[in-house]
Scaffold this motif. Structure first.
Motif, mmCIF file in Angstrom:
data_model
loop_
_atom_site.group_PDB
_atom_site.id
_atom_site.type_symbol
_atom_site.label_atom_id
_atom_site.label_comp_id
_atom_site.label_asym_id
_atom_site.label_seq_id
_atom_site.Cartn_x
_atom_site.Cartn_y
_atom_site.Cartn_z
ATOM 1 N N THR A 1 17.683 7.652 58.320
ATOM 2 C CA THR A 1 18.383 6.386 58.461
ATOM 3 C C THR A 1 17.420 5.230 58.673
ATOM 4 O O THR A 1 16.217 5.419 58.828
ATOM 5 N N GLY A 2 17.998 4.017 58.704
ATOM 6 C CA GLY A 2 17.210 2.811 58.915
ATOM 7 C C GLY A 2 17.362 1.833 57.764
ATOM 8 O O GLY A 2 18.444 1.657 57.208
ATOM 9 N N SER A 3 16.255 1.217 57.390
ATOM 10 C CA SER A 3 16.255 0.164 56.377
ATOM 11 C C SER A 3 16.792 0.658 55.035
ATOM 12 O O SER A 3 16.463 1.753 54.580
ATOM 13 N N LEU A 4 17.599 -0.185 54.385
ATOM 14 C CA LEU A 4 18.084 0.141 53.044
ATOM 15 C C LEU A 4 16.940 0.240 52.048
ATOM 16 O O LEU A 4 16.996 1.030 51.100
ATOM 17 N N TYR A 5 15.898 -0.556 52.246
ATOM 18 C CA TYR A 5 14.735 -0.477 51.363
ATOM 19 C C TYR A 5 14.072 0.902 51.498
ATOM 20 O O TYR A 5 13.662 1.508 50.510
ATOM 21 N N PHE A 6 13.993 1.397 52.717
ATOM 22 C CA PHE A 6 13.437 2.732 52.975
ATOM 23 C C PHE A 6 14.320 3.807 52.360
ATOM 24 O O PHE A 6 13.832 4.725 51.676
ATOM 25 N N LEU A 7 15.633 3.708 52.595
ATOM 26 C CA LEU A 7 16.554 4.731 52.083
ATOM 27 C C LEU A 7 16.547 4.776 50.561
ATOM 28 O O LEU A 7 16.736 5.842 49.961
ATOM 29 N N SER A 8 16.316 3.650 49.923
ATOM 30 C CA SER A 8 16.220 3.622 48.460
ATOM 31 C C SER A 8 15.077 4.515 47.994
ATOM 32 O O SER A 8 15.241 5.317 47.055
ATOM 33 N N GLU A 9 13.929 4.395 48.645
ATOM 34 C CA GLU A 9 12.779 5.213 48.273
ATOM 35 C C GLU A 9 13.024 6.691 48.592
ATOM 36 O O GLU A 9 12.672 7.578 47.810
ATOM 37 N N VAL A 10 13.625 6.948 49.744
ATOM 38 C CA VAL A 10 13.903 8.328 50.159
ATOM 39 C C VAL A 10 14.843 9.003 49.176
ATOM 40 O O VAL A 10 14.618 10.153 48.757
ATOM 41 N N ARG A 11 15.901 8.308 48.805
ATOM 42 C CA ARG A 11 16.889 8.897 47.896
ATOM 43 C C ARG A 11 16.249 9.255 46.560
ATOM 44 O O ARG A 11 16.482 10.332 46.007
ATOM 45 N N HIS A 12 15.436 8.349 46.055
ATOM 46 C CA HIS A 12 14.749 8.609 44.790
ATOM 47 C C HIS A 12 13.818 9.807 44.921
ATOM 48 O O HIS A 12 13.768 10.675 44.035
ATOM 49 N N TYR A 13 13.110 9.873 46.025
ATOM 50 C CA TYR A 13 12.163 10.965 46.257
ATOM 51 C C TYR A 13 12.870 12.315 46.321
ATOM 52 O O TYR A 13 12.422 13.297 45.706
ATOM 53 N N LEU A 14 13.980 12.379 47.028
ATOM 54 C CA LEU A 14 14.681 13.649 47.196
ATOM 55 C C LEU A 14 15.391 14.093 45.917
ATOM 56 O O LEU A 14 15.359 15.265 45.553
ATOM 57 N N LEU A 15 16.038 13.159 45.249
ATOM 58 C CA LEU A 15 16.843 13.543 44.091
ATOM 59 C C LEU A 15 16.014 13.811 42.841
ATOM 60 O O LEU A 15 16.504 14.442 41.899
ATOM 61 N N LYS A 16 14.783 13.367 42.806
ATOM 62 C CA LYS A 16 13.959 13.667 41.636
ATOM 63 C C LYS A 16 13.375 15.075 41.698
ATOM 64 O O LYS A 16 12.859 15.602 40.725
#
Length: 439
Positions: free
Chosen positions: A417-432
């Protein structure tokens, strides 16, 4: 002028250091030079501390389920830049971004030579959006405010309805220190004679909305007096189920996949706005399309479960109100799980109070990390401000996720959780990761 999409994107992103610049003088100048595209389409203008993106998602799904073409403007992007401007959920093509960038570049050069000064990134993108929808007809365009409302770049819009979702403390350095001051900024999107729908607001904020609406002769439709929810309960697969009632109609057993009581409020507010818009323009819909539209609504990194094995949830709780609703929902729905939390946030947020909220989750352990963003809090600052020992800190967020995921117990949950900018990167990292989890 730009020859490729990549060149256009490079130019757009160089404007990041120019903002924000509160005020709409430059945007008014741009609209004049672009022959007022903001007047050429029907729109709903959406402001609020939290819930803007979710309301956009609900409205888009409701209109699409009823067979209408929907344009959206949202920020920040979660997956790719092009999603900021979309039609029926599909990102605009690279060639359209290139075309709009070339249209704006000449104006950018011209305005930079005036006393108004150069454009910010958000002003460039917002002007591109107005220009695009001015020449690409939709039945309705949903416009999400970037910051505040009164002085936001989107506030040159001439909408058919204004929608204000929630009011809470965030961006106090720009919007004000009190709920009333922040509400005043959000109420700035209310236009003369234009109906406004408001979600569940604190009394202090409601008073500001009521007074502003009265002064501008804007019909007010408020959560509670004018529309309401009842019989809210949890359905299968963590879904929320509720009844909705207003003078425009009553519907039972509406179901949404987005979790939490705040999402029930968001869905109801969006539904009331949808019903009002359809009434104004005699658009058809049915109870079936409403139910399928709400059930089919998805919005990334809002209590999004992206894996069951291991159990991993992403949520962009980037400020105090968002963290409060996240912790409340976690306590209600996942009290049976041991929860490992990874937090990365912006330094200008009230990290101390956010940490108090998230630490109140029973059977949880908080870890912190950082990411590459100008306003991101460093690991050292997070450790000091949220009182996490160095042993619970990770300098590399990718390593943090891999490490915590590997240590995840079968009955546990990893909450990022936390910043939407951070979560954007996390989501891309996990789903790829093609071998990742069992979503």
């Amino acid at each position: 002028m730009f020859a490729t999409y990549e060149e256009a994107m490079e130019w757009i992103h160089t404007r990041k250091g120019m903002g924000p610049k509160p005020g709409i003088v430059r945007m008014k100048w741009l609209m004049e030079r672009l022959d007022h595209p903001e007047r050429k389409f029907r729109s709903i203008h959406i402001a609020g501390t939290n819930g803007k993106g979710s309301n956009v998602a609900y409205l888009r799904s409701l209109f699409m389920a009823a067979g209408y073409t929907v344009g959206t403007f949202t920020s920040p992007h979660i997956v790719s830049f092009n999603e900021r401007i979309s039609v029926n959920g599909a990102n605009i093509p690279d060639e359209d971004v290139l075309e709009q960038a070339n249209i704006l570049y000449a104006l950018y050069e011209e305005i930079g030579r005036t006393d108004m000064g150069p454009l910010t990134e958000f002003e460039v993108v917002t002007a591109m959006m107005f220009s695009y929808f001015g020449t690409h007809p939709c039945d309705v365009v949903l416009l999400e405010v970037g910051l505040g409302g009164l002085y936001d770049s989107t506030n040159v819009a001439e909408p058919d309805f204004s929608l204000i979702t929630t009011i809470g403390k965030d961006h106090s350095n720009i919007l004000g220190d009190t709920i009333a001051e922040i509400a005043y900024q959000k109420a700035g999107i209310i236009k003369q004679g234009t109906p406004v729908v408001i979600g569940r607001l604190p009394e202090e904020a409601f008073a500001v909305m009521r007074d502003t609406a009265e002064k501008k002769a804007a019909p007010l439709h408020a959560f509670g007096p004018d529309f309401s929810v009842s019989n809210w309960h949890e359905g299968s697969d963590y879904h929320e189920v509720f009844d909705f009632a207003s003078q425009l109609g009553a519907f039972e057993k509406l179901e949404i996949t987005l979790m939490g009581g705040h999402q029930v409020d968001n869905a109801a507010t969006a539904l009331q706005t949808f019903l009002l818009f359809c009434k104004k323009y005699a658009l058809s819909y049915s109870e079936t399309t409403i139910k399928s539209g709400l059930l089919g609504t998805a919005w990334p990194v809002r209590m999004e479960i992206i894996s069951q094995k291991p159990f991993i949830m992403l949520d962009g709780a980037h400020n105090i109100p968002a963290m409060a609703v996240l912790t409340e929902a976690i306590k209600k729905k996942f009290s049976d799980k041991n929860i490992t939390i990874l937090l990365a946030a912006l330094a200008d947020k009230d990290l101390e109070e956010m940490a108090q909220l998230i630490k109140s989750i029973p059977a949880s352990k908080l870890h912190v990390t950082t990411f590459d963003f100008p306003r991101a809090a460093s690991v050292k600052e997070l450790c000091e401000r949220v009182c996490v020992p160095e042993a619970g800190a990770y300098e590399d967020w990718r390593f943090a996720i891999d490490d915590l995921k590997a240590k995840q117990a079968e009955a546990g949950m990893l909450l990022i959780t936390g910043s939407l900018y951070f979560l954007s990167e996390v989501r891309h990292y996990l789903l790829k990761d093609k071998e990742f989890g069992d979503a």
